[in-house]
Design a protein around this motif. Structure first.
Motif, PDB file in Angstrom:
ATOM      1  N   VAL A 394      45.144   4.962 107.176  1.00 18.39           N
ATOM      2  CA  VAL A 394      46.284   5.942 107.279  1.00 18.39           C
ATOM      3  C   VAL A 394      46.029   7.323 106.533  1.00 18.39           C
ATOM      4  O   VAL A 394      46.382   8.321 106.842  1.00 18.39           O
ATOM      5  CB  VAL A 394      47.471   5.289 106.615  1.00 18.39           C
ATOM      6  N   TYR A 395      45.560   7.100 105.205  1.00 16.25           N
ATOM      7  CA  TYR A 395      45.143   8.508 104.560  1.00 16.25           C
ATOM      8  C   TYR A 395      44.350   9.437 105.118  1.00 16.25           C
ATOM      9  O   TYR A 395      44.431  10.711 105.335  1.00 16.25           O
ATOM     10  CB  TYR A 395      44.599   8.053 103.195  1.00 16.25           C
ATOM     11  N   LEU A 397      43.978   9.945 108.374  1.00 18.18           N
ATOM     12  CA  LEU A 397      44.708  10.464 109.469  1.00 18.18           C
ATOM     13  C   LEU A 397      45.847  11.713 108.970  1.00 18.18           C
ATOM     14  O   LEU A 397      45.761  12.679 109.562  1.00 18.18           O
ATOM     15  CB  LEU A 397      45.454   9.406 110.545  1.00 18.18           C
ATOM     16  N   ALA A 398      46.111  11.170 107.916  1.00 16.36           N
ATOM     17  CA  ALA A 398      47.172  11.954 107.225  1.00 16.36           C
ATOM     18  C   ALA A 398      46.489  13.266 106.745  1.00 16.36           C
ATOM     19  O   ALA A 398      47.080  14.556 106.728  1.00 16.36           O
ATOM     20  CB  ALA A 398      47.865  11.292 105.733  1.00 16.36           C
ATOM     21  N   GLN A 399      45.459  13.199 106.250  1.00 17.05           N
ATOM     22  CA  GLN A 399      44.786  14.382 105.721  1.00 17.05           C
ATOM     23  C   GLN A 399      44.282  15.140 106.914  1.00 17.05           C
ATOM     24  O   GLN A 399      44.356  16.533 106.920  1.00 17.05           O
ATOM     25  CB  GLN A 399      43.316  13.890 105.030  1.00 17.05           C
ATOM     26  N   LYS A 400      43.708  14.578 107.875  1.00 13.59           N
ATOM     27  CA  LYS A 400      43.267  15.322 109.083  1.00 13.59           C
ATOM     28  C   LYS A 400      44.362  16.065 109.609  1.00 13.59           C
ATOM     29  O   LYS A 400      44.083  17.237 110.039  1.00 13.59           O
ATOM     30  CB  LYS A 400      42.598  14.367 110.113  1.00 13.59           C
ATOM     31  N   LYS A 401      45.360  15.515 110.009  1.00 14.94           N
ATOM     32  CA  LYS A 401      46.372  16.181 110.572  1.00 14.94           C
ATOM     33  C   LYS A 401      47.505  16.671 109.906  1.00 14.94           C
ATOM     34  O   LYS A 401      48.597  17.127 110.352  1.00 14.94           O
ATOM     35  CB  LYS A 401      47.240  15.063 111.622  1.00 14.94           C
ATOM     36  N   MET A 403      49.657  15.373 107.703  1.00 17.66           N
ATOM     37  CA  MET A 403      50.639  14.668 108.050  1.00 17.66           C
ATOM     38  C   MET A 403      51.454  13.863 106.639  1.00 17.66           C
ATOM     39  O   MET A 403      50.453  13.454 105.949  1.00 17.66           O
ATOM     40  CB  MET A 403      50.582  13.550 108.931  1.00 17.66           C
ATOM     41  N   MET A 405      52.306  10.502 104.972  1.00 21.33           N
ATOM     42  CA  MET A 405      51.830   9.367 105.097  1.00 21.33           C
ATOM     43  C   MET A 405      52.637   8.355 105.960  1.00 21.33           C
ATOM     44  O   MET A 405      52.033   7.726 106.916  1.00 21.33           O
ATOM     45  CB  MET A 405      51.711   8.542 103.742  1.00 21.33           C
ATOM     46  N   ASP A 407      54.571   9.210 108.598  1.00 21.23           N
ATOM     47  CA  ASP A 407      54.263   9.456 110.008  1.00 21.23           C
ATOM     48  C   ASP A 407      52.767   9.023 110.272  1.00 21.23           C
ATOM     49  O   ASP A 407      52.615   8.432 111.461  1.00 21.23           O
ATOM     50  CB  ASP A 407      54.599  10.944 110.153  1.00 21.23           C
ATOM     51  N   ALA A 408      51.834   9.095 109.475  1.00 21.20           N
ATOM     52  CA  ALA A 408      50.512   8.813 110.036  1.00 21.20           C
ATOM     53  C   ALA A 408      50.332   7.251 110.149  1.00 21.20           C
ATOM     54  O   ALA A 408      49.737   6.724 111.190  1.00 21.20           O
ATOM     55  CB  ALA A 408      49.515   9.365 108.796  1.00 21.20           C
ATOM     56  N   VAL A 411      51.892   6.644 113.415  1.00 19.74           N
ATOM     57  CA  VAL A 411      51.071   6.939 114.597  1.00 19.74           C
ATOM     58  C   VAL A 411      50.100   6.083 114.921  1.00 19.74           C
ATOM     59  O   VAL A 411      49.754   5.457 116.071  1.00 19.74           O
ATOM     60  CB  VAL A 411      50.315   8.255 114.297  1.00 19.74           C
TER      61      VAL A 411
END
Ligand code: GLU
Length: 427
Positions: A394-395, A397-401, A403, A405, A407-408, A411
């Motif tokens: 989750v972290y 994805l949150a960093q990459k986009k 976002m 946490m 919402d990530a 997703v």
């Protein structure tokens, strides 16, 4: 309880936001924003004084694309079908985000176990199972404990189910007593899982856990084991708030030098209520229950009910707070989320942070199927791996986009469920 607040509306609002982001089609949205099946039924029982009384029971099965529906049974005087619908939906996302082969469900009974004898509670448990017996099973829908239910309730339920079906089926229900199909570590799992994710989160935001302090809302089974592990890792708990049944309100118990979890546990009843008189004798300051939120600490752990951090109290969060890790289901409303985001407080969302309980339920079922039981250390080590890898995914994805946490986590979870529904050819 705030009557205007509806947890199911909130769960749908959170889902819709991510469904827009993922560009989901109408049919998929329609399928996932509503439960697949729900049951509402009467549970008539004989009370100890000889009179009859009818209780209302519920079960909602939100989705079973990834596996049998899974989720707790709550005993609460203000239980509503919409709370159960919301939690059933969050259970779907919870199992998906930690990548276990289970779907989402939740159930409950409108009752207050504080005012019921053990025999009356047993009758309610057995009555709940009799109404649901055809729609539950290890490969169908698997209940577990939740608010104000425990291993004893689960065992009565299992026993009734096994009597009806004429055979042993330990995988029907999880959170059973150890020695009767339960898993070692199940009691600690939700609280430990919460602290495993908080530990990972603290690393990411550059804080050492042994230099942090925290305030907890709730002192039930999630918070008690969370406080214990957090303390063991060197964290200092300054404040714990909980419901006082006698005074019908909540209090926050504060010790600025740090509370002793074992000592506080000793003066707490089985529903997580601290004995106020004894707390005063032990030197705790007694504050209004709402004050858990404005303590000068690094971390807030809401571990009680839904709708506890909302637009009317989010501004009271102390400027020192850097992290919120949600032990409860649905403690923060979407409006409060916006403020938390603006203030750059790192949030570990409920269905990720509190997935330790259901992850261990899954381990319990695995052990039931093998009829071979692991040592506690082995269970907790597996739990740590599960929670840490889910947190890291989750972290990342949150960093990459870039976002939030929550919402990530949505997703990842929604994508897994949608893919399973599609591959099965449902939608
Ligand atoms: N009631 C717990 C939760 O909300 C555990 C559910 C389960 O183990 O099935 O996560």
């Amino acid at each position: 309880m705030n009557m205007a607040f509806n947890p199911f509306e909130m769960a749908k609002e959170q889902f819709d936001k991510v469904a827009d982001y993922l560009n989901l089609d109408e049919a998929t949205r329609d399928f996932l924003r509503n439960p697949e099946k729900e049951y509402s039924f009467a549970i008539p029982i004989k009370m100890d004084d000889g009179t009859a009384k009818v209780f209302r029971g519920f079960r909602v099965q939100h989705n079973n694309a990834l596996g049998p529906a899974k989720g707790g049974i709550r005993f609460h005087p203000e239980e509503t079908i919409d709370t159960i619908r919301a939690i059933a939906m969050w259970m779907t996302w919870k199992c998906a985000v930690v990548d276990i082969p289970l779907g989402g469900g939740n159930g409950g009974v409108i009752c207050d176990p504080h005012n019921l004898s053990m025999r009356e509670q047993e009758s309610i448990c057995r009555g709940w199972i009799r109404q649901m017996a055809k729609n539950l099973g290890p490969l169908q829908d698997v209940p577990a404990p939740d608010i104000m239910t425990n291993a004893q309730h689960m065992l009565w339920m299992l026993d009734e189910f096994e009597k009806i079906h004429g055979k042993k089926q330990p995988g029907l229900i999880t959170g059973k007593p150890v020695g009767l199909g339960g898993s070692l570590g199940r009691n600690e799992a939700a609280g430990y899982g919460l602290i495993f994710t908080a530990r990972e989160g603290l690393k990411k935001i550059g804080l050492r856990i042994n230099e942090t302090s925290a305030s907890f809302q709730g002192f039930g089974y999630v918070a008690q084991s969370a406080v214990q592990l957090y303390n063991l890792l060197g964290g200092k708990v300054i404040c714990v708030s909980c419901w006082d049944q006698k005074d019908n309100c909540s209090y926050a118990y504060r010790k600025k030098e740090g509370i002793d979890p074992k000592q506080l546990q000793k003066i707490t009843d089985k529903f997580g209520g601290v004995n106020k008189t004894k707390a005063v004798e032990l030197g705790y300051e007694v504050l209004n229950g709402d004050e858990w939120i404005d303590q000068e600490v690094d971390i807030l752990f809401p571990c009680a009910l839904e709708n506890q951090i909302h637009i009317n109290n989010v501004s009271q969060i102390n400027p020192r707070v850097k992290m919120i890790a949600e032990g409860a289901n649905g403690p923060t409303t979407p409006e409060a989320d916006n403020i938390i985001k603006e203030r750059n407080i790192f949030l570990i969302p409920d269905f990720l942070a509190n997935a330790g309980g259901v992850s261990c339920s899954y381990f319990e079922q695995v052990q039931n199927n093998m009829n071979f039981y692991w040592e506690k250390e082995e269970v907790l080590a597996k739990l740590d791996v599960k929670m840490t890898s889910a947190f890291n995914a989750v972290y990342k994805l949150a960093q990459k986009k870039n976002m939030f946490m929550r919402d990530a986590a949505y997703v990842i979870a929604i994508n897994r469920v949608v893919q399973a529904c599609r591959e099965r050819g449902w939608i």
